[in-house]
Write an enzyme that holds these catalytic residues in place. Sequence first.
Site, PDB file in Angstrom:
ATOM      1  N   LYS A   1       0.845  -1.204   0.000  1.00  0.00           N
ATOM      2  CA  LYS A   1       0.000   0.000   0.000  1.00  0.00           C
ATOM      3  C   LYS A   1       0.865   1.232   0.000  1.00  0.00           C
ATOM      4  CE  LYS A   1      -4.418   1.038   0.213  1.00  0.00           C
ATOM      5  NZ  LYS A   1      -5.529   0.179  -0.198  1.00  0.00           N
TER       6      LYS A   1
ATOM      7  N   THR B   1     -14.567  -2.634  -7.884  1.00  0.00           N
ATOM      8  CA  THR B   1     -14.806  -2.703  -6.438  1.00  0.00           C
ATOM      9  C   THR B   1     -16.308  -2.746  -6.179  1.00  0.00           C
ATOM     10  OG1 THR B   1     -12.783  -1.443  -6.117  1.00  0.00           O
ATOM     11  CG2 THR B   1     -14.245  -1.628  -4.217  1.00  0.00           C
TER      12      THR B   1
ATOM     13  N   ASN C   1     -15.440   6.547  -5.958  1.00  0.00           N
ATOM     14  CA  ASN C   1     -15.464   5.499  -6.988  1.00  0.00           C
ATOM     15  C   ASN C   1     -16.391   4.349  -6.575  1.00  0.00           C
ATOM     16  OD1 ASN C   1     -14.278   2.655  -7.673  1.00  0.00           O
ATOM     17  ND2 ASN C   1     -13.755   3.917  -9.400  1.00  0.00           N
TER      18      ASN C   1
HETATM   19  N1  GLU Z   1      -6.943   0.219  -3.617  1.00  0.00           N
HETATM   20  C1  GLU Z   1      -7.763  -0.918  -3.881  1.00  0.00           C
HETATM   21  C2  GLU Z   1      -7.939  -1.739  -2.625  1.00  0.00           C
HETATM   22  O1  GLU Z   1      -7.824  -1.226  -1.527  1.00  0.00           O
HETATM   23  C3  GLU Z   1      -7.288  -1.714  -5.076  1.00  0.00           C
HETATM   24  C4  GLU Z   1      -5.899  -2.234  -5.009  1.00  0.00           C
HETATM   25  C5  GLU Z   1      -5.429  -2.834  -6.322  1.00  0.00           C
HETATM   26  O2  GLU Z   1      -6.172  -2.816  -7.294  1.00  0.00           O
HETATM   27  O3  GLU Z   1      -4.287  -3.305  -6.343  1.00  0.00           O
HETATM   28  O4  GLU Z   1      -8.299  -2.882  -2.664  1.00  0.00           O
END
Ligand code: GLU
Length: 426
Positions: free
Chosen positions: A118, A202, A233
């Site tokens: 992250k 998502t 989003n």
């Molecule tokens: N930021 C998104 C999450 O928290 C997606 C991460 C990704 O696609 O690698 O799951």
Amino acid sequence: MVADKAADSSQENTEKMDVLTSTRAVVKDALERLGYPNELYELLKDSLRMLTVRIPVRMDDGSIKVFTGYRAQHNDAVGPTKGGVRFHPDVTEKEVNALAIWMSLKAGIVDLPYGGGKGGIICDPREMSFRELEGLSRGYVRAISQIVGPTKDIPAPDVFTNSQIMAWMMDEYSRIDEFNNPGFITGKPIVLGGSHGRESATAKGVTICIEEAAKKRGFEIKGARVVVQGFGNAGSFLAKFLHEAGAKVIGISDAYGALHDPDGLDIDYLLDRRDSFGTVTKLFDKTITNEDLLELDCDILVPAAVQNQITEHNAHNIKANIVVEAANGPTTMDATKILTDRGILLVPDVLASAGGVTVSYFEWVQNNQGYYWPEDEIEEKLYKAMIKAFNAIYNTAETRGIDMRLAAYMVGVRKMAEASRYRGWI
Ligand code: GLU
């Protein structure tokens, strides 16, 4: 004396709201229940690597501003680390660390060949120009370039970052590498090797979890009253999908307030008027607070905004039958217990929001092979992955008599634990 007590209790509260401390507690519980030794917990309670970077950016007024950013790589026993980069004024190192652990769990839950990573930069993109954002995005990539890459750590979008930012980052990385390297990052625009279905992935994953959870509770999405907190989003696509599926979306919100209509909001109008950060309530005179929104009478509540929204203070007042976490960490551990004891079905973030990283994986595979799939293929693969994960976790929760969060951690940690053991790390 009284003052000391107040200080104690405020420290206790801060600890309870501290996502890293609470995440560690559930990881520990999950590992113990799976029979793993404490050494494994010691390995997994922190990221293997955490890089802090300082990024100088020339602002539009000619001054230089230095931003602080982070990149955490939780565990790469299974494969390269993977996870988004958030641009937000509240980003902290601790939060990025916890978010990286959650990404490891998500990867395990949907069975991807990744560990969790992250990133985050302390900034407020709502107050920055396009040019300043480009400078910051490129500066971040230069600062982290040595530890990331398609076989090391693959960034993606997160809070307040989008496909344009991914495009700048991909371009900067490709310049450093001296060849076009789309597999370095996911969530790109389609013309730069992005995947069909990534932008709404998502929300698609959350919708699938809502459908399954509703089935378990004996009702359908059609006609159900839904409240969605957050119109970014995940929240905006989710409101759209649920509205299209015949649900009555009676409440939505952004960072500035919330809208409520018991007869159902005009979702098409709201989607049309929202800005790129998901702000829409400023256009209305009659708003309610985000706190009131969470306590509305509804069938399905979806926190799709930020951390620590459902806590021990309001969990008793939640009226929904099902709570599905589209945001990362919206419900504290105390609140998880209260909701579960009250018979509310809580579908945890690490499962519900795993659709994003799942389609990111598809994007990365397509980039690596140079062969691209049509949207229906992506949707089918995402659907299968989410259903399998939902059922594995729901059944673990039922058979063990535990809540779905703990069950999700048990399912999510297993592959990483085994991989770490085979490698001889514990
Ligand atoms: N930021 C998104 C999450 O928290 C997606 C991460 C990704 O696609 O690698 O799951």
